[in-house]
Design a protein around this motif. Structure first.
Motif, PDB file in Angstrom:
ATOM      1  N   GLU A   1       1.408  15.880  31.404  1.00  0.00           N
ATOM      2  CA  GLU A   1       1.173  17.328  31.418  1.00  0.00           C
ATOM      3  C   GLU A   1       1.937  17.982  32.568  1.00  0.00           C
ATOM      4  O   GLU A   1       2.517  19.061  32.422  1.00  0.00           O
ATOM      5  CB  GLU A   1      -0.322  17.628  31.527  1.00  0.00           C
ATOM      6  CG  GLU A   1      -0.641  19.117  31.428  1.00  0.00           C
ATOM      7  CD  GLU A   1      -2.127  19.413  31.459  1.00  0.00           C
ATOM      8  OE1 GLU A   1      -2.496  20.588  31.222  1.00  0.00           O
ATOM      9  OE2 GLU A   1      -2.926  18.490  31.735  1.00  0.00           O
ATOM     10  N   MET A   2       1.956  17.317  33.732  1.00  0.00           N
ATOM     11  CA  MET A   2       2.684  17.874  34.863  1.00  0.00           C
ATOM     12  C   MET A   2       4.194  17.756  34.676  1.00  0.00           C
ATOM     13  O   MET A   2       4.951  18.639  35.112  1.00  0.00           O
ATOM     14  CB  MET A   2       2.243  17.182  36.149  1.00  0.00           C
ATOM     15  CG  MET A   2       0.955  17.733  36.722  1.00  0.00           C
ATOM     16  SD  MET A   2       1.068  19.515  37.087  1.00  0.00           S
ATOM     17  CE  MET A   2       2.425  19.549  38.262  1.00  0.00           C
ATOM     18  N   VAL A   3       4.640  16.702  34.038  1.00  0.00           N
ATOM     19  CA  VAL A   3       6.070  16.595  33.739  1.00  0.00           C
ATOM     20  C   VAL A   3       6.498  17.756  32.842  1.00  0.00           C
ATOM     21  O   VAL A   3       7.546  18.383  33.069  1.00  0.00           O
ATOM     22  CB  VAL A   3       6.388  15.240  33.070  1.00  0.00           C
ATOM     23  CG1 VAL A   3       7.828  15.216  32.559  1.00  0.00           C
ATOM     24  CG2 VAL A   3       6.158  14.093  34.050  1.00  0.00           C
ATOM     25  N   ASP A   4       5.682  18.099  31.858  1.00  0.00           N
ATOM     26  CA  ASP A   4       5.986  19.231  30.982  1.00  0.00           C
ATOM     27  C   ASP A   4       5.986  20.541  31.762  1.00  0.00           C
ATOM     28  O   ASP A   4       6.825  21.416  31.527  1.00  0.00           O
ATOM     29  CB  ASP A   4       4.961  19.309  29.847  1.00  0.00           C
ATOM     30  CG  ASP A   4       5.120  18.188  28.825  1.00  0.00           C
ATOM     31  OD1 ASP A   4       6.181  17.524  28.830  1.00  0.00           O
ATOM     32  OD2 ASP A   4       4.181  17.973  28.040  1.00  0.00           O
ATOM     33  N   LEU A   5       5.033  20.678  32.695  1.00  0.00           N
ATOM     34  CA  LEU A   5       4.974  21.907  33.498  1.00  0.00           C
ATOM     35  C   LEU A   5       6.228  22.048  34.354  1.00  0.00           C
ATOM     36  O   LEU A   5       6.817  23.135  34.438  1.00  0.00           O
ATOM     37  CB  LEU A   5       3.722  21.892  34.378  1.00  0.00           C
ATOM     38  CG  LEU A   5       3.407  23.164  35.168  1.00  0.00           C
ATOM     39  CD1 LEU A   5       1.901  23.285  35.407  1.00  0.00           C
ATOM     40  CD2 LEU A   5       4.122  23.204  36.512  1.00  0.00           C
ATOM     41  N   VAL A   6       6.648  20.963  34.994  1.00  0.00           N
ATOM     42  CA  VAL A   6       7.860  21.014  35.818  1.00  0.00           C
ATOM     43  C   VAL A   6       9.070  21.349  34.961  1.00  0.00           C
ATOM     44  O   VAL A   6       9.912  22.169  35.348  1.00  0.00           O
ATOM     45  CB  VAL A   6       8.068  19.679  36.557  1.00  0.00           C
ATOM     46  CG1 VAL A   6       9.445  19.649  37.230  1.00  0.00           C
ATOM     47  CG2 VAL A   6       6.984  19.459  37.597  1.00  0.00           C
TER      48      VAL A   6
ATOM     49  N   LEU B   1      13.171   4.528  37.384  1.00  0.00           N
ATOM     50  CA  LEU B   1      12.165   4.666  36.338  1.00  0.00           C
ATOM     51  C   LEU B   1      12.098   6.074  35.755  1.00  0.00           C
ATOM     52  O   LEU B   1      11.823   6.248  34.567  1.00  0.00           O
ATOM     53  CB  LEU B   1      10.798   4.284  36.932  1.00  0.00           C
ATOM     54  CG  LEU B   1       9.668   3.918  35.979  1.00  0.00           C
ATOM     55  CD1 LEU B   1      10.033   2.689  35.159  1.00  0.00           C
ATOM     56  CD2 LEU B   1       8.388   3.658  36.789  1.00  0.00           C
ATOM     57  N   HIS B   2      12.354   7.082  36.591  1.00  0.00           N
ATOM     58  CA  HIS B   2      12.109   8.469  36.171  1.00  0.00           C
ATOM     59  C   HIS B   2      13.334   9.363  36.392  1.00  0.00           C
ATOM     60  O   HIS B   2      13.200  10.522  36.795  1.00  0.00           O
ATOM     61  CB  HIS B   2      10.903   9.033  36.933  1.00  0.00           C
ATOM     62  CG  HIS B   2       9.632   8.288  36.706  1.00  0.00           C
ATOM     63  ND1 HIS B   2       9.067   8.165  35.460  1.00  0.00           N
ATOM     64  CD2 HIS B   2       8.820   7.608  37.568  1.00  0.00           C
ATOM     65  CE1 HIS B   2       7.951   7.454  35.551  1.00  0.00           C
ATOM     66  NE2 HIS B   2       7.787   7.101  36.817  1.00  0.00           N
ATOM     67  N   ARG B   3      14.507   8.839  36.108  1.00  0.00           N
ATOM     68  CA  ARG B   3      15.734   9.609  36.327  1.00  0.00           C
ATOM     69  C   ARG B   3      15.730  10.963  35.610  1.00  0.00           C
ATOM     70  O   ARG B   3      16.065  11.987  36.228  1.00  0.00           O
ATOM     71  CB  ARG B   3      16.943   8.765  35.891  1.00  0.00           C
ATOM     72  CG  ARG B   3      18.275   9.514  35.906  1.00  0.00           C
ATOM     73  CD  ARG B   3      18.638  10.040  37.278  1.00  0.00           C
ATOM     74  NE  ARG B   3      18.825   8.973  38.251  1.00  0.00           N
ATOM     75  CZ  ARG B   3      19.105   9.174  39.532  1.00  0.00           C
ATOM     76  NH1 ARG B   3      19.200  10.423  39.991  1.00  0.00           N
ATOM     77  NH2 ARG B   3      19.259   8.162  40.352  1.00  0.00           N
ATOM     78  N   PRO B   4      15.370  11.070  34.310  1.00  0.00           N
ATOM     79  CA  PRO B   4      15.392  12.391  33.663  1.00  0.00           C
ATOM     80  C   PRO B   4      14.471  13.401  34.354  1.00  0.00           C
ATOM     81  O   PRO B   4      14.816  14.580  34.466  1.00  0.00           O
ATOM     82  CB  PRO B   4      14.920  12.090  32.235  1.00  0.00           C
ATOM     83  CG  PRO B   4      15.276  10.657  32.019  1.00  0.00           C
ATOM     84  CD  PRO B   4      15.043   9.993  33.344  1.00  0.00           C
ATOM     85  N   LEU B   5      13.311  12.942  34.818  1.00  0.00           N
ATOM     86  CA  LEU B   5      12.410  13.831  35.539  1.00  0.00           C
ATOM     87  C   LEU B   5      13.043  14.296  36.843  1.00  0.00           C
ATOM     88  O   LEU B   5      13.052  15.502  37.150  1.00  0.00           O
ATOM     89  CB  LEU B   5      11.092  13.114  35.826  1.00  0.00           C
ATOM     90  CG  LEU B   5      10.138  13.775  36.835  1.00  0.00           C
ATOM     91  CD1 LEU B   5       9.698  15.155  36.340  1.00  0.00           C
ATOM     92  CD2 LEU B   5       8.928  12.886  37.093  1.00  0.00           C
ATOM     93  N   LEU B   6      13.607  13.388  37.617  1.00  0.00           N
ATOM     94  CA  LEU B   6      14.168  13.753  38.911  1.00  0.00           C
ATOM     95  C   LEU B   6      15.345  14.705  38.770  1.00  0.00           C
ATOM     96  O   LEU B   6      15.589  15.535  39.657  1.00  0.00           O
ATOM     97  CB  LEU B   6      14.589  12.501  39.674  1.00  0.00           C
ATOM     98  CG  LEU B   6      13.475  11.545  40.076  1.00  0.00           C
ATOM     99  CD1 LEU B   6      14.018  10.417  40.938  1.00  0.00           C
ATOM    100  CD2 LEU B   6      12.358  12.264  40.825  1.00  0.00           C
ATOM    101  N   GLU B   7      16.065  14.610  37.665  1.00  0.00           N
ATOM    102  CA  GLU B   7      17.220  15.493  37.472  1.00  0.00           C
ATOM    103  C   GLU B   7      16.823  16.950  37.266  1.00  0.00           C
ATOM    104  O   GLU B   7      17.673  17.839  37.346  1.00  0.00           O
ATOM    105  CB  GLU B   7      18.063  14.987  36.298  1.00  0.00           C
ATOM    106  CG  GLU B   7      18.826  13.706  36.632  1.00  0.00           C
ATOM    107  CD  GLU B   7      19.597  13.142  35.457  1.00  0.00           C
ATOM    108  OE1 GLU B   7      19.359  13.612  34.310  1.00  0.00           O
ATOM    109  OE2 GLU B   7      20.418  12.236  35.673  1.00  0.00           O
ATOM    110  N   LEU B   8      15.543  17.209  37.034  1.00  0.00           N
ATOM    111  CA  LEU B   8      15.072  18.598  36.924  1.00  0.00           C
ATOM    112  C   LEU B   8      15.066  19.294  38.278  1.00  0.00           C
ATOM    113  O   LEU B   8      15.117  20.526  38.336  1.00  0.00           O
ATOM    114  CB  LEU B   8      13.649  18.629  36.349  1.00  0.00           C
ATOM    115  CG  LEU B   8      13.465  18.123  34.912  1.00  0.00           C
ATOM    116  CD1 LEU B   8      11.978  18.057  34.573  1.00  0.00           C
ATOM    117  CD2 LEU B   8      14.202  19.019  33.918  1.00  0.00           C
TER     118      LEU B   8
END
Length: 213
Positions: A95-100, A126-133
């Motif tokens: 849910e927080m990934v979607d919010l970010v 592990l979370h490259r796509p998230l960090l690229e935001l």
């Protein structure tokens, strides 16, 4: 960009976007350490800051934990402890990934997190796509300072090129939010994604009266 959204949102990682350690992951660490209770967890946390700042390697950190617990960890055991520790910080809150992701399309977003070098590299794998935001990723181990030290916030602001008043900082620890507020950032003590969404619409309200963190 919507006028109701702060110019920059700065997020903590663990306890906000990523979940805290689960009981199962804590048990895995205890099994690797062959210790449990305060004898393990008191030095685990009390000695963590130099590891987070990058002043101490993972191996050195676990050796200091062992000394404080009046025991010894062998090299293979330390390798297992490092691995189990990394595993314990691996799960994100969808849910927080979607919010970010939503906020990254509406305003500038940055990440400000206390984490040691081992964990920083693990999260990046592990979370490259998230960090690229995130426009800026401020990791304590690469800055040499850790929250709630003022320097870690000012480093992040300098990288963003914005005044503190243009930012909202989101963290699950009261002392970290208050340190940001002392520098002029709006602060939000994270409890849930829904409450954060409401706070983002009212970025100038006080958000740290709640005890805890």
């Amino acid at each position: 960009m919507s006028e109701s959204v702060p110019p920059v949102l700065v997020f903590d990682m663990f306890g906000v976007i990523a979940r805290h350690q689960s009981p199962e992951s804590l048990l895995a660490i205890e099994r690797a350490a062959r210790l449990s209770g305060p004898r393990l967890w008191r030095p685990y946390w009390d000695l963590r800051a130099p590891y987070d700042r990058g002043d101490r390697s993972g191996r050195d950190y676990w050796r200091t934990v062992a000394r404080a617990a009046e025991t010894e960890f062998g090299d293979d055991q330390i390798d297992e402890l490092i691995a189990r520790d990394l595993d314990s910080w691996s799960e994100v809150d969808d849910e927080m990934v979607d919010l970010v992701a939503d906020m990254s399309g509406r305003t500038r977003v940055a990440l400000l997190s206390n984490l040691p070098a081992d964990l920083a590299a693990h999260v990046e794998r592990l979370h490259r796509p998230l960090l690229e935001l995130f426009e800026v990723r401020a990791f304590s181990c690469r800055i040499g300072h850790a929250k709630p030290e003022a320097e870690v916030y000012t480093w992040c602001l300098e990288q963003l090129g914005v005044p503190a008043s243009d930012t909202m900082f989101v963290d699950d620890r009261t002392e970290n939010v208050r340190a940001a507020e002392r520098l002029g950032m709006a602060g939000h003590l994270f409890v849930s994604a829904d409450e954060l969404r409401r706070a983002i619409k009212e970025p100038h309200r006080a958000t740290t009266p709640r005890a805890g963190g």
